[in-house]
Scaffold this active site. Structure first.
Site, PDB file in Angstrom:
ATOM      1  N   ARG A 149      10.457  -1.170  -4.575  1.00 30.60           N
ATOM      2  CA  ARG A 149       9.279  -1.217  -5.467  1.00 30.60           C
ATOM      3  C   ARG A 149       9.240   0.119  -6.225  1.00 30.60           C
ATOM      4  O   ARG A 149       9.386   1.181  -5.614  1.00 30.60           O
ATOM      5  CB  ARG A 149       7.984  -1.415  -4.675  1.00 30.60           C
ATOM      6  CG  ARG A 149       7.898  -2.798  -4.023  1.00 30.60           C
ATOM      7  CD  ARG A 149       6.510  -3.091  -3.490  1.00 30.60           C
ATOM      8  NE  ARG A 149       5.572  -3.409  -4.542  1.00 30.60           N
ATOM      9  CZ  ARG A 149       4.252  -3.529  -4.334  1.00 30.60           C
ATOM     10  NH1 ARG A 149       3.754  -3.331  -3.127  1.00 30.60           N
ATOM     11  NH2 ARG A 149       3.449  -3.835  -5.334  1.00 30.60           N
ATOM     12  N   GLY A 164       0.869  -1.174   0.000  1.00 35.64           N
ATOM     13  CA  GLY A 164       0.000   0.000   0.000  1.00 35.64           C
ATOM     14  C   GLY A 164       0.906   1.225   0.000  1.00 35.64           C
ATOM     15  O   GLY A 164       1.840   1.316   0.810  1.00 35.64           O
ATOM     16  N   ASN A 174      -2.586   2.771 -10.463  1.00 36.32           N
ATOM     17  CA  ASN A 174      -3.183   2.068  -9.319  1.00 36.32           C
ATOM     18  C   ASN A 174      -3.167   0.575  -9.634  1.00 36.32           C
ATOM     19  O   ASN A 174      -2.780   0.161 -10.735  1.00 36.32           O
ATOM     20  CB  ASN A 174      -4.608   2.579  -9.055  1.00 36.32           C
ATOM     21  CG  ASN A 174      -5.151   2.097  -7.729  1.00 36.32           C
ATOM     22  OD1 ASN A 174      -4.473   2.225  -6.703  1.00 36.32           O
ATOM     23  ND2 ASN A 174      -6.332   1.522  -7.710  1.00 36.32           N
ATOM     24  N   LYS A 175      -3.590  -0.199  -8.671  1.00 40.00           N
ATOM     25  CA  LYS A 175      -3.559  -1.657  -8.800  1.00 40.00           C
ATOM     26  C   LYS A 175      -4.137  -2.122 -10.126  1.00 40.00           C
ATOM     27  O   LYS A 175      -5.160  -1.604 -10.584  1.00 40.00           O
ATOM     28  CB  LYS A 175      -4.317  -2.258  -7.609  1.00 40.00           C
ATOM     29  CG  LYS A 175      -4.374  -3.776  -7.552  1.00 40.00           C
ATOM     30  CD  LYS A 175      -3.023  -4.432  -7.662  1.00 40.00           C
ATOM     31  CE  LYS A 175      -2.031  -3.995  -6.603  1.00 40.00           C
ATOM     32  NZ  LYS A 175      -0.641  -4.438  -6.907  1.00 40.00           N
ATOM     33  N   ASP A 199      -1.298   4.868  -6.522  1.00 40.80           N
ATOM     34  CA  ASP A 199       0.104   4.649  -6.142  1.00 40.80           C
ATOM     35  C   ASP A 199       1.002   5.774  -6.635  1.00 40.80           C
ATOM     36  O   ASP A 199       2.081   6.008  -6.086  1.00 40.80           O
ATOM     37  CB  ASP A 199       0.580   3.293  -6.668  1.00 40.80           C
ATOM     38  CG  ASP A 199      -0.167   2.180  -5.955  1.00 40.80           C
ATOM     39  OD1 ASP A 199      -1.288   1.850  -6.392  1.00 40.80           O
ATOM     40  OD2 ASP A 199       0.337   1.696  -4.929  1.00 40.80           O
TER      41      ASP A 199
END
Ligand code: MRU
Length: 347
Positions: free
Chosen positions: A87, A45, A245-246, A235
């Site tokens: 990441r 997250g 985003n995801k 993100d």
């Protein structure tokens, strides 16, 4: 309970890989362990990994045996690179590291000991500020959610994705706590199932009504008229409002437009990257294909089968109804409203 916190010389975090089966905490005592915890998604997250990286750099300062401030700063630059490499997509990670490096290099500290203490205080402030910012976003966003609404949600954006409270799920929480009757359709969010495992676990604790749905069922529920609003996290948000985003968010946005359903992203200004002018410049992480072929250690196809596993996609800003930030709801033109939000002005 905080997702990530400082614990007597270590970074303590909930092991999100074990949820919802077990609530376990890990204590990470080196910067390498923190970087690995981010990489392997013990913590995940965007805001949560930002806070973890902040504490990770404070930990690096405590562990460094540098005897001068200059040497300590050069150690921290090296350790900061390790954290940033964990990441690539969520900008909160680099944002937190760069914020601490700027403080470290400011020359404001008289000794390495003062610098170490100053960095820990700054990391703690990032974590505390995250909680405060989320509850402000929750209040702004709750105004968008009508009593009796069904919210469609993707991935996990709750307390677990942050230090506490959450972003898009924080809006759901704020609306629920304001007394609204709300139902949430949770995309399960393959391959790592953040929706089915983590968002459902959080809504259970809060007592919010929900159903987990297969990702591919989102369009079905929109077409049936069962979705009133879609709330997702982010993100990284580019200066023009395009956002990463995801994986799966982009297709939701297109379906939302086809069905005239409001579609908002909810993110703190630490997720806005004004250095990136549009979404095509956002680096997208591709993770191990084994997450697709062998979810949670269970092979669902023969091992020789190939797979691709992009962890994020980019949604162009034209699909957005607005961007909920801690300074209000940004509306087009986003180049203007996001710049004001990042400057701390009301939007
Ligand atoms: O890969 P993850 O689980 O770290 O993904 C990040 C996210 O949690 C989501 O993309 C989320 O919508 C943004 S962070 C609140």
């Amino acid at each position: 309970m905080r997702t990530v916190e400082w614990d007597q010389g270590a970074v303590k975090m909930i092991d999100q890989r074990a949820l919802p089966w077990k609530l376990e905490f890990v204590r990470l005592e080196t910067v390498e362990a923190v970087a690995e915890g981010i990489r392997n998604m013990t913590v995940r997250g965007a805001p949560a990994i930002g806070a973890a990286a902040g504490f990770g750099l404070a930990l690096a300062a405590q562990r460094s045996d540098a005897e001068t401030s200059d040497k300590l700063v050069s150690d921290l630059i090296e350790q900061g690179d390790k954290l940033k490499a964990a990441r690539p997509t969520a900008v909160n990670l680099a944002w937190a590291v760069d914020k601490l490096l700027q403080i470290a290099g400011s020359g404001a500290f008289k000794s390495p000991a003062e610098l170490r203490a100053g960095l820990l205080a700054a990391a703690q402030e990032i974590a505390d500020e995250d909680v405060a910012v989320n509850s402000r976003m929750g209040r702004h966003g709750a105004a968008l959610v009508k009593d009796g609404a069904t919210v469609l949600h993707h991935c996990n954006t709750g307390a677990l994705a942050t230090v506490d409270f959450g972003t898009a799920l924080g809006v759901v929480r704020a609306a629920f706590e304001a007394g609204k009757d709300i139902h949430v359709l949770l995309d399960e969010t393959r391959p790592r199932l953040q929706g089915a495992r983590l968002s459902a676990w959080e809504l259970e604790q809060l007592g919010v009504s929900y159903d987990i749905i297969p990702d591919a069922a989102a369009g079905y529920f929109m077409q049936k008229g069962e979705v009133d609003i879609i709330l997702v996290g982010a993100d990284r948000i580019a200066a023009n409002g395009d956002f990463a985003n995801k994986i799966g968010t982009y297709q939701l946005a297109i379906m939302a437009q086809a069905h005239a359903i409001s579609f908002y992203t909810v993110a703190p200004t630490s997720t806005i990257d004004l250095a990136v002018s549009s979404g095509d410049q956002i680096p997208i992480e591709e993770r191990d294909p084994a997450e697709v072929t062998t979810p949670y250690g269970n092979p669902i196809v023969p091992g020789r089968f190939k797979a691709r596993n992009p962890a994020f996609d980019v949604t162009p800003h034209r699909y957005l109804s607005g961007i909920v930030t801690e300074h209000g709801i940004a509306r087009p033109p986003y180049t203007e409203s996001l710049r004001r939000a990042v400057a701390g002005e009301k939007v």
